[in-house]
Write a protein that holds these residues in place. Structure first.
Motif, PDB file in Angstrom:
ATOM      1  N   TRP A  17       0.811  -1.211   0.000  1.00  0.00           N
ATOM      2  CA  TRP A  17       0.000   0.000   0.000  1.00  0.00           C
ATOM      3  C   TRP A  17       0.848   1.266   0.000  1.00  0.00           C
ATOM      4  O   TRP A  17       0.600   2.198  -0.776  1.00  0.00           O
ATOM      5  CB  TRP A  17      -0.941  -0.014   1.199  1.00  0.00           C
ATOM      6  CG  TRP A  17      -1.746   1.231   1.325  1.00  0.00           C
ATOM      7  CD1 TRP A  17      -1.647   2.205   2.274  1.00  0.00           C
ATOM      8  CD2 TRP A  17      -2.791   1.662   0.432  1.00  0.00           C
ATOM      9  NE1 TRP A  17      -2.554   3.214   2.046  1.00  0.00           N
ATOM     10  CE2 TRP A  17      -3.273   2.901   0.919  1.00  0.00           C
ATOM     11  CE3 TRP A  17      -3.364   1.123  -0.719  1.00  0.00           C
ATOM     12  CZ2 TRP A  17      -4.305   3.604   0.301  1.00  0.00           C
ATOM     13  CZ3 TRP A  17      -4.395   1.826  -1.344  1.00  0.00           C
ATOM     14  CH2 TRP A  17      -4.844   3.056  -0.838  1.00  0.00           C
ATOM     15  N   GLY A  18       1.865   1.344   0.833  1.00  0.00           N
ATOM     16  CA  GLY A  18       2.684   2.547   0.893  1.00  0.00           C
ATOM     17  C   GLY A  18       3.367   2.863  -0.418  1.00  0.00           C
ATOM     18  O   GLY A  18       3.476   4.032  -0.821  1.00  0.00           O
ATOM     19  N   PHE A  19       3.823   1.835  -1.114  1.00  0.00           N
ATOM     20  CA  PHE A  19       4.444   2.028  -2.427  1.00  0.00           C
ATOM     21  C   PHE A  19       3.425   2.562  -3.424  1.00  0.00           C
ATOM     22  O   PHE A  19       3.715   3.485  -4.202  1.00  0.00           O
ATOM     23  CB  PHE A  19       5.029   0.700  -2.913  1.00  0.00           C
ATOM     24  CG  PHE A  19       5.482   0.716  -4.350  1.00  0.00           C
ATOM     25  CD1 PHE A  19       6.697   1.281  -4.713  1.00  0.00           C
ATOM     26  CD2 PHE A  19       4.687   0.164  -5.346  1.00  0.00           C
ATOM     27  CE1 PHE A  19       7.105   1.307  -6.035  1.00  0.00           C
ATOM     28  CE2 PHE A  19       5.089   0.179  -6.672  1.00  0.00           C
ATOM     29  CZ  PHE A  19       6.300   0.750  -7.013  1.00  0.00           C
ATOM     30  N   MET A  20       2.241   1.998  -3.430  1.00  0.00           N
ATOM     31  CA  MET A  20       1.200   2.441  -4.354  1.00  0.00           C
ATOM     32  C   MET A  20       0.875   3.920  -4.146  1.00  0.00           C
ATOM     33  O   MET A  20       0.757   4.692  -5.106  1.00  0.00           O
ATOM     34  CB  MET A  20      -0.052   1.582  -4.169  1.00  0.00           C
ATOM     35  CG  MET A  20       0.113   0.136  -4.597  1.00  0.00           C
ATOM     36  SD  MET A  20      -1.133  -0.961  -3.848  1.00  0.00           S
ATOM     37  CE  MET A  20      -2.663  -0.187  -4.362  1.00  0.00           C
ATOM     38  N   VAL A  21       0.739   4.312  -2.889  1.00  0.00           N
ATOM     39  CA  VAL A  21       0.401   5.711  -2.587  1.00  0.00           C
ATOM     40  C   VAL A  21       1.534   6.640  -3.015  1.00  0.00           C
ATOM     41  O   VAL A  21       1.288   7.698  -3.620  1.00  0.00           O
ATOM     42  CB  VAL A  21       0.097   5.871  -1.085  1.00  0.00           C
ATOM     43  CG1 VAL A  21      -0.004   7.346  -0.708  1.00  0.00           C
ATOM     44  CG2 VAL A  21      -1.197   5.143  -0.731  1.00  0.00           C
ATOM     45  N   GLU A  22       2.776   6.255  -2.728  1.00  0.00           N
ATOM     46  CA  GLU A  22       3.907   7.101  -3.099  1.00  0.00           C
ATOM     47  C   GLU A  22       4.010   7.249  -4.613  1.00  0.00           C
ATOM     48  O   GLU A  22       4.234   8.355  -5.130  1.00  0.00           O
ATOM     49  CB  GLU A  22       5.204   6.517  -2.533  1.00  0.00           C
ATOM     50  CG  GLU A  22       6.454   7.310  -2.885  1.00  0.00           C
ATOM     51  CD  GLU A  22       6.451   8.730  -2.358  1.00  0.00           C
ATOM     52  OE1 GLU A  22       7.169   9.576  -2.937  1.00  0.00           O
ATOM     53  OE2 GLU A  22       5.735   9.015  -1.368  1.00  0.00           O
ATOM     54  N   LEU A  23       3.844   6.155  -5.338  1.00  0.00           N
ATOM     55  CA  LEU A  23       3.896   6.211  -6.793  1.00  0.00           C
ATOM     56  C   LEU A  23       2.768   7.088  -7.338  1.00  0.00           C
ATOM     57  O   LEU A  23       2.986   7.917  -8.242  1.00  0.00           O
ATOM     58  CB  LEU A  23       3.804   4.802  -7.373  1.00  0.00           C
ATOM     59  CG  LEU A  23       3.755   4.687  -8.888  1.00  0.00           C
ATOM     60  CD1 LEU A  23       4.970   5.338  -9.545  1.00  0.00           C
ATOM     61  CD2 LEU A  23       3.659   3.213  -9.309  1.00  0.00           C
ATOM     62  N   TYR A  24       1.580   6.941  -6.788  1.00  0.00           N
ATOM     63  CA  TYR A  24       0.445   7.730  -7.246  1.00  0.00           C
ATOM     64  C   TYR A  24       0.683   9.219  -7.004  1.00  0.00           C
ATOM     65  O   TYR A  24       0.447  10.055  -7.896  1.00  0.00           O
ATOM     66  CB  TYR A  24      -0.816   7.256  -6.525  1.00  0.00           C
ATOM     67  CG  TYR A  24      -2.120   7.762  -7.094  1.00  0.00           C
ATOM     68  CD1 TYR A  24      -2.200   8.363  -8.347  1.00  0.00           C
ATOM     69  CD2 TYR A  24      -3.305   7.629  -6.374  1.00  0.00           C
ATOM     70  CE1 TYR A  24      -3.402   8.816  -8.857  1.00  0.00           C
ATOM     71  CE2 TYR A  24      -4.520   8.061  -6.871  1.00  0.00           C
ATOM     72  CZ  TYR A  24      -4.563   8.665  -8.109  1.00  0.00           C
ATOM     73  OH  TYR A  24      -5.765   9.106  -8.621  1.00  0.00           O
ATOM     74  N   ARG A  25       1.166   9.556  -5.831  1.00  0.00           N
ATOM     75  CA  ARG A  25       1.385  10.975  -5.524  1.00  0.00           C
ATOM     76  C   ARG A  25       2.496  11.568  -6.383  1.00  0.00           C
ATOM     77  O   ARG A  25       2.412  12.718  -6.815  1.00  0.00           O
ATOM     78  CB  ARG A  25       1.678  11.133  -4.030  1.00  0.00           C
ATOM     79  CG  ARG A  25       0.421  10.913  -3.182  1.00  0.00           C
ATOM     80  CD  ARG A  25       0.684  10.995  -1.702  1.00  0.00           C
ATOM     81  NE  ARG A  25      -0.590  10.970  -0.967  1.00  0.00           N
ATOM     82  CZ  ARG A  25      -0.715  10.635   0.313  1.00  0.00           C
ATOM     83  NH1 ARG A  25       0.361  10.310   1.016  1.00  0.00           N
ATOM     84  NH2 ARG A  25      -1.901  10.633   0.899  1.00  0.00           N
ATOM     85  N   GLN A  26       3.535  10.790  -6.637  1.00  0.00           N
ATOM     86  CA  GLN A  26       4.583  11.274  -7.532  1.00  0.00           C
ATOM     87  C   GLN A  26       4.029  11.496  -8.942  1.00  0.00           C
ATOM     88  O   GLN A  26       4.378  12.476  -9.608  1.00  0.00           O
ATOM     89  CB  GLN A  26       5.746  10.290  -7.572  1.00  0.00           C
ATOM     90  CG  GLN A  26       6.638  10.321  -6.364  1.00  0.00           C
ATOM     91  CD  GLN A  26       7.987   9.654  -6.620  1.00  0.00           C
ATOM     92  OE1 GLN A  26       8.458   9.591  -7.756  1.00  0.00           O
ATOM     93  NE2 GLN A  26       8.600   9.167  -5.570  1.00  0.00           N
ATOM     94  N   ALA A  27       3.174  10.588  -9.407  1.00  0.00           N
ATOM     95  CA  ALA A  27       2.577  10.754 -10.735  1.00  0.00           C
ATOM     96  C   ALA A  27       1.723  12.015 -10.790  1.00  0.00           C
ATOM     97  O   ALA A  27       1.757  12.764 -11.785  1.00  0.00           O
ATOM     98  CB  ALA A  27       1.744   9.526 -11.083  1.00  0.00           C
ATOM     99  N   GLN A  28       0.975  12.278  -9.738  1.00  0.00           N
ATOM    100  CA  GLN A  28       0.174  13.505  -9.693  1.00  0.00           C
ATOM    101  C   GLN A  28       1.070  14.744  -9.750  1.00  0.00           C
ATOM    102  O   GLN A  28       0.805  15.676 -10.516  1.00  0.00           O
ATOM    103  CB  GLN A  28      -0.678  13.528  -8.425  1.00  0.00           C
ATOM    104  CG  GLN A  28      -1.820  12.526  -8.419  1.00  0.00           C
ATOM    105  CD  GLN A  28      -2.506  12.445  -7.068  1.00  0.00           C
ATOM    106  OE1 GLN A  28      -1.844  12.418  -6.030  1.00  0.00           O
ATOM    107  NE2 GLN A  28      -3.831  12.384  -7.067  1.00  0.00           N
ATOM    108  N   GLU A  29       2.136  14.750  -8.958  1.00  0.00           N
ATOM    109  CA  GLU A  29       3.034  15.904  -8.902  1.00  0.00           C
ATOM    110  C   GLU A  29       3.741  16.139 -10.229  1.00  0.00           C
ATOM    111  O   GLU A  29       3.964  17.293 -10.629  1.00  0.00           O
ATOM    112  CB  GLU A  29       4.071  15.687  -7.792  1.00  0.00           C
ATOM    113  CG  GLU A  29       3.478  15.709  -6.387  1.00  0.00           C
ATOM    114  CD  GLU A  29       4.458  15.217  -5.344  1.00  0.00           C
ATOM    115  OE1 GLU A  29       5.617  14.901  -5.717  1.00  0.00           O
ATOM    116  OE2 GLU A  29       4.073  15.153  -4.160  1.00  0.00           O
ATOM    117  N   ARG A  30       4.096  15.064 -10.926  1.00  0.00           N
ATOM    118  CA  ARG A  30       4.856  15.178 -12.174  1.00  0.00           C
ATOM    119  C   ARG A  30       3.951  15.235 -13.408  1.00  0.00           C
ATOM    120  O   ARG A  30       4.431  15.273 -14.533  1.00  0.00           O
ATOM    121  CB  ARG A  30       5.826  14.001 -12.294  1.00  0.00           C
ATOM    122  CG  ARG A  30       6.868  13.968 -11.181  1.00  0.00           C
ATOM    123  CD  ARG A  30       7.743  12.748 -11.319  1.00  0.00           C
ATOM    124  NE  ARG A  30       8.663  12.607 -10.200  1.00  0.00           N
ATOM    125  CZ  ARG A  30       9.960  12.342 -10.319  1.00  0.00           C
ATOM    126  NH1 ARG A  30      10.497  12.208 -11.527  1.00  0.00           N
ATOM    127  NH2 ARG A  30      10.714  12.213  -9.272  1.00  0.00           N
TER     128      ARG A  30
END
Length: 284
Positions: A128-141
């Protein structure tokens, strides 16, 4: 049922390489930068609008080397108008922190697998933590994620991601069902339709791919139910019984022909970019 039922055209994604098949055993697999670009050009001409890329090194082994990832993105982007999507899964043995660096290559889109799953003899980790981090990075970029579903439980995880993190960049939510992986959900019409019925209301489009023998049943079901298609040698090395795939364009062309016969012709790259709300990173 998903609002995608009303669409008149079909997004065809090509996944040309993957991380599982060995070049020595499958010589037709595009693993060099030159082969990848040639494949991208041919598949765009055959009807693909999006390319899902796994990168190999000079020894034809799966890699997340940042230089090679950027080379692949730039090469395909310069030669085609395809939406360029990088896999953040890599090989099942790649560490999580290295998988998070994929977005440094500035793709249009990235895969985001919605949970851990058995994967043949291995385990494809997506905590779960990896999924959230990847998602937030995708949003930011401003990179558009494609939410990969290997198990029906992953649909629930997608619901949780949307509740916690909001919508992706661009506001579109595109899901891809990957079916028939050994150890994960089977590639049958019944399972695909069950998954589609579970999709959150925020989903704006979905596609499906069947591994191996599941390829054509999943393709036919997806088209009939208003979904889109992913094809390619990552998922299927046989065109028909006793007939290996000699080039990814064969699988794209067949998908395009079937979609056209069903009055769901292939989307253009321009239509695909609008449907997925990707940021235009092409040089002007």
């Amino acid at each position: 049922m998903s609002p995608a039922r009303t669409v008149a055209s079909t997004l065809i994604t090509v996944a040309p390489t993957g991380a599982e098949s060995a070049k020595a055993e499958v010589p037709a697999l595009p693993t060099t930068p030159e082969e990848l670009v040639e494949t991208a050009v041919a598949c765009e001409q055959a009807g693909a609008a999006l390319i899902h890329i796994h990168v190999r090194d000079r020894a034809h082994q799966p890699t997340l080397d940042p230089v090679l990832l950027k080379e692949a993105v730039d090469g395909v982007r310069e030669a085609t108008d395809l939406v360029v999507q990088l896999s953040t899964g890599g090989a099942v043995t790649d560490p999580l922190d290295q998988r998070l660096t994929v977005l440094d290559a500035d793709p249009d889109s990235c895969s985001l697998t919605c949970g851990t799953t058995n994967f043949g003899d291995g385990v494809f980790l997506n905590p779960w933590g990896f999924m959230v981090e990847l998602y937030r990075q995708a949003q930011e970029r401003e990179v558009v994620p494609e939410f990969e579903i290997f198990e029906l439980g992953h649909v629930h995880a997608l619901r949780r991601l949307l509740d916690e993190c909001g919508l992706p960049f661009g506001g579109k939510v595109h899901v891809d069902f990957v079916m028939g992986v050994p150890g994960a959900m089977p590639g049958t019409p019944e399972v695909l339709l069950a998954g589609v019925a579970m999709l959150p209301a925020e989903v704006t489009s979905w596609s499906a791919t069947g591994i191996g023998r599941a390829h054509l049943p999943v393709l036919a079901t997806a088209l009939s139910a208003g979904g889109h298609l992913r094809v390619g040698m990552e998922d299927n090395l046989m065109y028909a019984k006793g007939q290996p795939v000699s080039h990814n364009r064969e699988l794209v062309a067949r998908a395009a022909e079937i979609a056209t016969l069903l009055q769901r012709p292939p989307m253009s790259t321009t239509e695909a970019r609008a449907a997925l709300a990707v940021k235009d990173r092409r040089a002007r």
